[in-house]
Write an enzyme that holds these catalytic residues in place. Structure first.
Site, PDB file in Angstrom:
ATOM      1  N   GLU A   7      -2.523  12.137   2.000  1.00 22.61           N
ATOM      2  CA  GLU A   7      -3.326  11.361   3.123  1.00 22.61           C
ATOM      3  C   GLU A   7      -3.201  12.332   4.428  1.00 22.61           C
ATOM      4  O   GLU A   7      -1.958  12.960   4.501  1.00 22.61           O
ATOM      5  CB  GLU A   7      -3.090  10.043   3.318  1.00 22.61           C
ATOM      6  CG  GLU A   7      -3.971   9.539   4.351  1.00 22.61           C
ATOM      7  CD  GLU A   7      -3.412   8.134   4.813  1.00 22.61           C
ATOM      8  OE1 GLU A   7      -2.410   7.834   4.733  1.00 22.61           O
ATOM      9  OE2 GLU A   7      -4.460   7.457   4.933  1.00 22.61           O
TER      10      GLU A   7
ATOM     11  N   GLU B  56       0.848  -1.208   0.062  1.00 25.46           N
ATOM     12  CA  GLU B  56       0.003  -0.149   0.082  1.00 25.46           C
ATOM     13  C   GLU B  56       0.786   1.062   0.095  1.00 25.46           C
ATOM     14  O   GLU B  56       1.808   1.173   0.834  1.00 25.46           O
ATOM     15  CB  GLU B  56      -0.918  -0.063   1.040  1.00 25.46           C
ATOM     16  CG  GLU B  56      -1.497   1.532   1.507  1.00 25.46           C
ATOM     17  CD  GLU B  56      -2.512   1.451   2.969  1.00 25.46           C
ATOM     18  OE1 GLU B  56      -2.963   0.339   3.379  1.00 25.46           O
ATOM     19  OE2 GLU B  56      -2.801   2.365   3.317  1.00 25.46           O
TER      20      GLU B  56
END
Ligand SMILES: *[C@@H]1O[C@H](CO)[C@@H](O)[C@H](O)[C@H]1NC(C)=O
Ligand SMILES: *[C@@H]1O[C@H](CO)[C@@H](O)[C@H](O)[C@H]1NC(C)=O
Length: 319
Positions: A140, A135
């Site tokens: 973010e 990932e």
């Protein structure tokens, strides 16, 4: 005049270096949503969110194609900002139908959902059978964060070293079960660039995030539209050459076999609320005087979430 001479210099440089990257996918207003699947399961990060399907998102105005005053179009992905919601705030999480191995992924954004208390948006890539296929969180953050947070998550035997990036290395073991890090911390690099996240990002008119993924490394660059814009001309011209961009903001590189730990990754956008990260840091955040918990705030204050939307000019993939 200046622009056209810059342009010829860039084209000349491009002609001399040879074409390294060729456009393979260009997701923008005309073809965006058909190339993504809508995720409608429970949020794996335990957010106070209700992910809706494509038809519901469209009919309730959570997704749309917007036309700006200059005629250019962008993709809108927002959240419900009208209703008090007791079973999670309606939002979208979408996954590219295609999965990838290596490439240069360039997201051009006019707006992001950050800077709003209770939000936890992300633009990221995810492989199969987490954390086995890897990932990478490209863009973010939570709440009123002002600088981007870049993280890789893997299984055992992948850690990174600072071989040259402008961000600040927070944790170096990408293994989600690394014994000396908090669970699922991953290897984390925070941006040192103002306007890389949230309200500042949006006030500047957004920017461009680029991720280069090779067998040797995964690097992330951010180019703000503040200060007249820092987006390299080779990106604007559709002939991106990361070798000309200087130090990245983050590089995941070191004692880690990239091909073993990152494969078949898909592109994901989502906006969740509260959950593992955002609820976990509510009490210590600048938002905590607004409500006793993150969930209370998100449930009771719909109007706060009007700005919690993605404005996507394009996502381009070069290989
Ligand atoms: C808000 O609630 C109304 C009434 O139930 C509903 O029609 C509308 O679709 C909801 N808005 C969103 C964005 O879900
Ligand atoms: C990590 O390395 C150890 C030691 O070589 C090995 O036993 C283990 O299987 C590896 N784990 C993974 C997930 O690669």
């Amino acid at each position: 005049m200046l622009r056209s001479s810059l342009l010829s210099v860039a084209l000349l440089a491009f002609a001399q270096s040879g074409a390294a990257y060729t456009l393979v996918d260009d997701f923008s207003a005309t073809n965006f949503f058909p190339n993504f699947d809508f995720f409608t399961s429970e949020d794996p990060t335990h957010g106070f969110v209700k992910y809706v399907d494509a038809a519901t998102a469209h009919s309730t105005g959570l997704t749309d194609i917007k036309t700006d005053s200059d005629g250019s179009q962008s993709v809108y992905m927002g959240v419900d900002y009208t209703n008090i919601t007791h079973d999670g705030r309606p939002s979208v999480r979408i996954t590219s139908k295609k999965s990838y191995n290596h490439g240069l992924f360039i997201g051009d954004f006019s707006h992001m959902p950050g800077g709003v208390c209770g939000t936890w948006p992300a633009f990221w890539m995810l492989g199969p059978n987490w954390p086995v296929g890897g990932e990478v969180d490209i863009l973010e953050g939570v709440h009123q964060q002002t600088r981007n947070n870049m993280v890789a998550h893997t299984n055992a035997n992948c850690s990174i070293q600072d071989w040259g990036f402008s961000g600040s290395l927070k944790t170096d073991d990408c293994d989600v079960e690394a014994p000396d890090q908090s669970p699922n911390a991953g290897c984390r690099i925070t941006s040192t660039v103002p306007n890389s996240y949230g309200t500042g990002f949006n006030k500047a008119g957004g920017g461009v995030y680029a991720m280069e993924w090779t067998p040797e490394y995964i690097k992330i660059w951010f180019f703000t539209r503040a200060w007249g814009g820092t987006v390299p001309l080779d990106i604007e011209l559709g002939h991106p050459d990361p070798k000309s961009w200087g130090f990245p903001d983050a590089a995941f590189q070191g004692p880690c076999d990239i091909n073993d730990h990152f494969y078949d990754m898909q592109i994901i956008f989502d906006t969740t609320f509260c959950g593992d990260w955002a609820e976990g840091v509510w009490a210590e955040s600048s938002c905590s005087d607004r409500a006793p918990t993150c969930l209370d705030f998100v449930r009771d204050n719909p109007a706060e979430f009007e700005e919690a939307y993605w404005g996507v000019n394009s996502v381009k993939v070069y290989q």
